[in-house]
Scaffold this active site. Structure first.
Site, PDB file in Angstrom:
ATOM      1  N   ASP A   7      75.442  17.151  31.633  1.00  0.00           N
ATOM      2  CA  ASP A   7      75.608  15.893  30.931  1.00  0.00           C
ATOM      3  C   ASP A   7      76.354  16.225  29.625  1.00  0.00           C
ATOM      4  O   ASP A   7      76.408  17.386  29.222  1.00  0.00           O
ATOM      5  CB  ASP A   7      74.224  15.296  30.654  1.00  0.00           C
ATOM      6  CG  ASP A   7      74.289  14.080  29.754  1.00  0.00           C
ATOM      7  OD1 ASP A   7      75.180  13.234  29.966  1.00  0.00           O
ATOM      8  OD2 ASP A   7      73.453  13.986  28.833  1.00  0.00           O
ATOM      9  N   ASP A   9      76.732  13.932  26.209  1.00  0.00           N
ATOM     10  CA  ASP A   9      76.093  13.540  24.941  1.00  0.00           C
ATOM     11  C   ASP A   9      74.631  13.986  24.899  1.00  0.00           C
ATOM     12  O   ASP A   9      73.860  13.700  25.812  1.00  0.00           O
ATOM     13  CB  ASP A   9      76.178  12.024  24.747  1.00  0.00           C
ATOM     14  CG  ASP A   9      77.622  11.530  24.696  1.00  0.00           C
ATOM     15  OD1 ASP A   9      78.485  12.269  24.196  1.00  0.00           O
ATOM     16  OD2 ASP A   9      77.886  10.405  25.177  1.00  0.00           O
TER      17      ASP A   9
END
Ligand code: MG
Ligand code: ZN
Length: 182
Positions: A7, A9
């Site tokens: 992922d 952020d």
């Protein structure tokens, strides 16, 4: 060598509740760039799977996203590694798309692009949607405590989900990389 799904952020760069909207606002979490370089140098293919609803909501446009990703790629390359690919969902919840995590559309696209199965690959995230997406595809769910990770860990403890029982937890991406490279 194995793909590792990351992922973005809250895992690679600092999370913002009001969306990270520009390359200037895109700030790496301490140690994450070096961790990516080490994983890459060890032969792992780093593939990013990120929800970017800020596009659908008009907080930034594709040029801004490209600039953030150019900055991220350049930092990893300067550290001696590389990002194999970046897959993003440009939709918001209202679009009911198949690619917004926890849906698996991004992972399906990665499997198609790399002509491989992601079964048993690590998937590192900071939100419940990442973990749910990981297990839906047979990936090994990894939670980091950066970004929203602390909050996610709290919810996991308060209301355990049997499907997520195999989740491993690390302080941050650097600690995960140490573990993966051991
Ligand atoms: Mg995140
Ligand atoms: Zn989508």
């Amino acid at each position: 060598m194995a793909i590792i799904i990351l992922d973005r952020d809250g895992v690679i760069n600092q999370h913002s509740d009001s969306h990270v909207r520009s390359a200037d606002e895109w700030l790496p979490i301490a140690g994450s760039i070096e961790a990516m370089a080490q994983l890459s140098q060890a032969g792992h293919q780093l593939v990013i799977a990120t929800n970017q609803s800020g596009l659908a909501l008009g907080h930034f446009d594709l040029d801004d996203l490209e600039a953030m990703h150019a900055k991220m790629r350049a930092l990893v390359e300067d550290a001696g590694g590389e990002i194999a690919a970046i897959f993003y969902c440009p939709h918001s919840d209202e679009d009911h798309c198949r690619c917004r995590k926890p849906n698996t559309g991004l992972l399906d696209a990665i499997e198609a692009e790399f002509d491989t199965s992601l079964h048993d690959c690590y998937f590192v995230g900071d939100r419940m949607a990442d973990l749910q997406c990981a297990v839906a595809k047979g990936c090994k769910p990894v939670l980091v405590k950066t970004g929203c990770g602390d909050r996610t860990l709290m919810s996991l403890i308060q209301s355990p989900d049997p499907a997520l029982i195999g989740t491993t937890v690390f302080e941050n991406l650097a600690q995960f990389a140490d573990f993966a490279l051991r």
